[in-house]
Write a protein that holds these residues in place. Sequence first.
Motif, short mmCIF file in Angstrom:
data_model
loop_
_atom_site.label_atom_id
_atom_site.label_comp_id
_atom_site.label_asym_id
_atom_site.label_seq_id
_atom_site.Cartn_x
_atom_site.Cartn_y
_atom_site.Cartn_z
N SER A 17 16.57 16.03 -15.20
CA SER A 17 15.27 15.72 -15.17
C SER A 17 15.12 14.68 -13.92
CB SER A 17 14.54 15.29 -16.43
OG SER A 17 14.54 16.35 -17.27
N TYR A 18 16.08 13.79 -14.33
CA TYR A 18 16.25 12.77 -13.13
C TYR A 18 16.39 13.05 -11.59
CZ TYR A 18 17.83 8.24 -10.65
OH TYR A 18 17.68 7.41 -9.79
N MET A 19 17.29 14.07 -11.62
CA MET A 19 17.49 14.69 -10.37
C MET A 19 16.24 15.56 -9.73
SD MET A 19 20.31 17.92 -9.46
CE MET A 19 19.14 18.84 -10.20
N ALA A 20 15.42 16.32 -10.56
CA ALA A 20 14.24 16.78 -10.28
C ALA A 20 13.19 15.71 -9.95
CB ALA A 20 13.68 17.66 -11.15
N GLN A 21 13.09 14.57 -10.60
CA GLN A 21 12.07 13.73 -10.45
C GLN A 21 12.37 13.08 -9.09
OE1 GLN A 21 12.42 10.33 -12.52
NE2 GLN A 21 10.68 9.30 -12.10
N PHE B 250 10.87 12.08 -3.34
CA PHE B 250 11.18 11.69 -2.24
C PHE B 250 10.49 13.23 -0.95
CE2 PHE B 250 14.33 8.84 -3.38
CZ PHE B 250 14.43 7.96 -2.17
N SER B 251 10.58 14.11 -1.73
CA SER B 251 10.24 15.24 -1.04
C SER B 251 8.75 15.07 -0.62
CB SER B 251 10.52 16.68 -1.46
OG SER B 251 9.97 17.58 -1.03
N GLY B 252 7.91 14.74 -1.78
CA GLY B 252 6.77 14.80 -1.79
C GLY B 252 6.19 13.65 -0.69
N TYR B 253 6.71 12.35 -0.84
CA TYR B 253 6.30 11.38 0.37
C TYR B 253 6.88 11.58 1.56
CZ TYR B 253 4.89 7.45 -2.90
OH TYR B 253 4.28 6.87 -3.86
N GLY C 234 2.60 17.51 -0.40
CA GLY C 234 3.16 16.18 -0.82
C GLY C 234 2.78 15.61 -2.06
N MET C 235 1.32 15.56 -1.89
CA MET C 235 0.81 14.65 -3.32
C MET C 235 0.85 15.49 -4.51
SD MET C 235 -2.89 12.87 -2.20
CE MET C 235 -2.98 12.25 -3.81
N PHE C 236 0.90 16.82 -4.45
CA PHE C 236 1.27 17.75 -5.76
C PHE C 236 2.75 17.48 -5.98
CE2 PHE C 236 2.63 21.76 -7.42
CZ PHE C 236 1.84 22.06 -8.57
N LYS C 237 3.67 17.33 -5.11
CA LYS C 237 5.08 17.28 -5.57
C LYS C 237 5.37 16.04 -6.37
CE LYS C 237 7.19 19.91 -1.88
NZ LYS C 237 8.12 19.81 -0.51
N LYS C 238 4.61 14.86 -5.76
CA LYS C 238 4.72 13.63 -6.22
C LYS C 238 3.98 13.15 -7.66
CE LYS C 238 4.75 9.16 -7.00
NZ LYS C 238 5.96 8.43 -7.58
N VAL C 239 2.78 13.68 -7.47
CA VAL C 239 1.97 13.24 -8.65
C VAL C 239 1.80 14.32 -9.87
CG1 VAL C 239 -0.49 12.96 -9.28
CG2 VAL C 239 0.17 12.17 -7.08
N MET D 270 0.94 -1.04 0.05
CA MET D 270 0.00 0.09 0.06
C MET D 270 0.78 1.25 -0.05
SD MET D 270 -3.11 0.79 2.44
CE MET D 270 -3.62 -1.06 2.78
N ILE D 271 0.56 2.08 -0.70
CA ILE D 271 1.44 3.57 -0.74
C ILE D 271 0.39 4.56 -0.59
CG2 ILE D 271 2.89 2.63 -2.55
CD1 ILE D 271 1.45 3.96 -4.74
N PHE D 272 1.06 5.79 -0.23
CA PHE D 272 0.11 7.12 0.14
C PHE D 272 -0.47 7.56 -0.91
CE2 PHE D 272 3.87 7.91 3.45
CZ PHE D 272 3.58 6.89 4.08
N ILE D 273 -0.50 7.42 -2.35
CA ILE D 273 -1.31 7.85 -3.09
C ILE D 273 -2.25 7.07 -3.58
CG2 ILE D 273 0.38 9.48 -3.88
CD1 ILE D 273 1.07 7.80 -6.22
N ASP D 274 -2.45 5.74 -3.18
CA ASP D 274 -3.42 4.80 -3.87
C ASP D 274 -4.83 5.34 -3.19
OD1 ASP D 274 -5.09 2.72 -3.86
OD2 ASP D 274 -3.26 1.19 -3.24
#
Length: 294
Positions: free
Chosen positions: A253-257, A262-265, A214-219, A1-5
Amino acid sequence: MIFIDPLFLFLFLPVTLIAFYLALLTRGRNEALLVIFTASIIFYAPYGISSVFLLLVALLVNFGVSNALLAMDDSNPYRRVLYGCGQGYNIASLCYFKYKIVTVLLGDNNDFLTDIAGVAIPAGISFYTFHQAAFLADAYVREKSVVEFFEGTRSLRSGFWAFCRYGAFVSFFPQLIIGPITYLHEFHPQVKSRKFISFDPLDIAVGLAFISIGMFKKVVIADNIAPTVDLVFGAAGAGAVMDPAHAWIGALSYMAQLYFDFSGYSDMALGLARMFGLRYPLNFYSPFNANGIL
């Protein structure tokens, strides 16, 4: 289970919050922490029954060793041995499951090598192992919070509740998979305080704000950068010649992703903890401004 599920956000989290505050307001701290412990095991269950079993074994081993260390006199020569055995278990579990250390002395035993290489790494094992290793070290030096934590645990009933509190501290689902690693002196005073046994709507509001950020950063950010990263790294993996511009686009891009993922989670973990009335330390605080690893 993950937080954005959606299953987590719209079923697991609301049910757990309701059960937690009902237990807290009608029964007390121990029952509320039992809810957290039980919910955390349910949260972890989709990662595999074997992973749950390993987590429970680690909890029992470290809890038992910590309790025994506090019961022994400092002059007891076996106290240091017991501490070494406890930390040895933690280190060995990481070496086997996380780092898959295979000694060259195995020689041509290829079947064993294959078995080791195929071992699935239990989710969050680094976090909950280091979490418990720090707790064990505090028990060895008789840190004040740990001593208070184990007070009155000589009966079976009190020992059961102490284990439930310990399980909630170590396996609390917002931090179980990605941290942060916390110390008991950061957790214990909060659950002992009078404020903990009350419902504060501000905790829910602040928690939801952290989760939204956090969800904005991640999703929105990290997941939308991912296709660019996959495109560039996929082309490089296929043998395409990368010009400097495309190489830099892929690397940045990889660095930002990675950063926003991580910051979002991390923000979501802090927000989830706050919804249960717990304030956890920032574990992703401006890493690009750091001038060292500490």
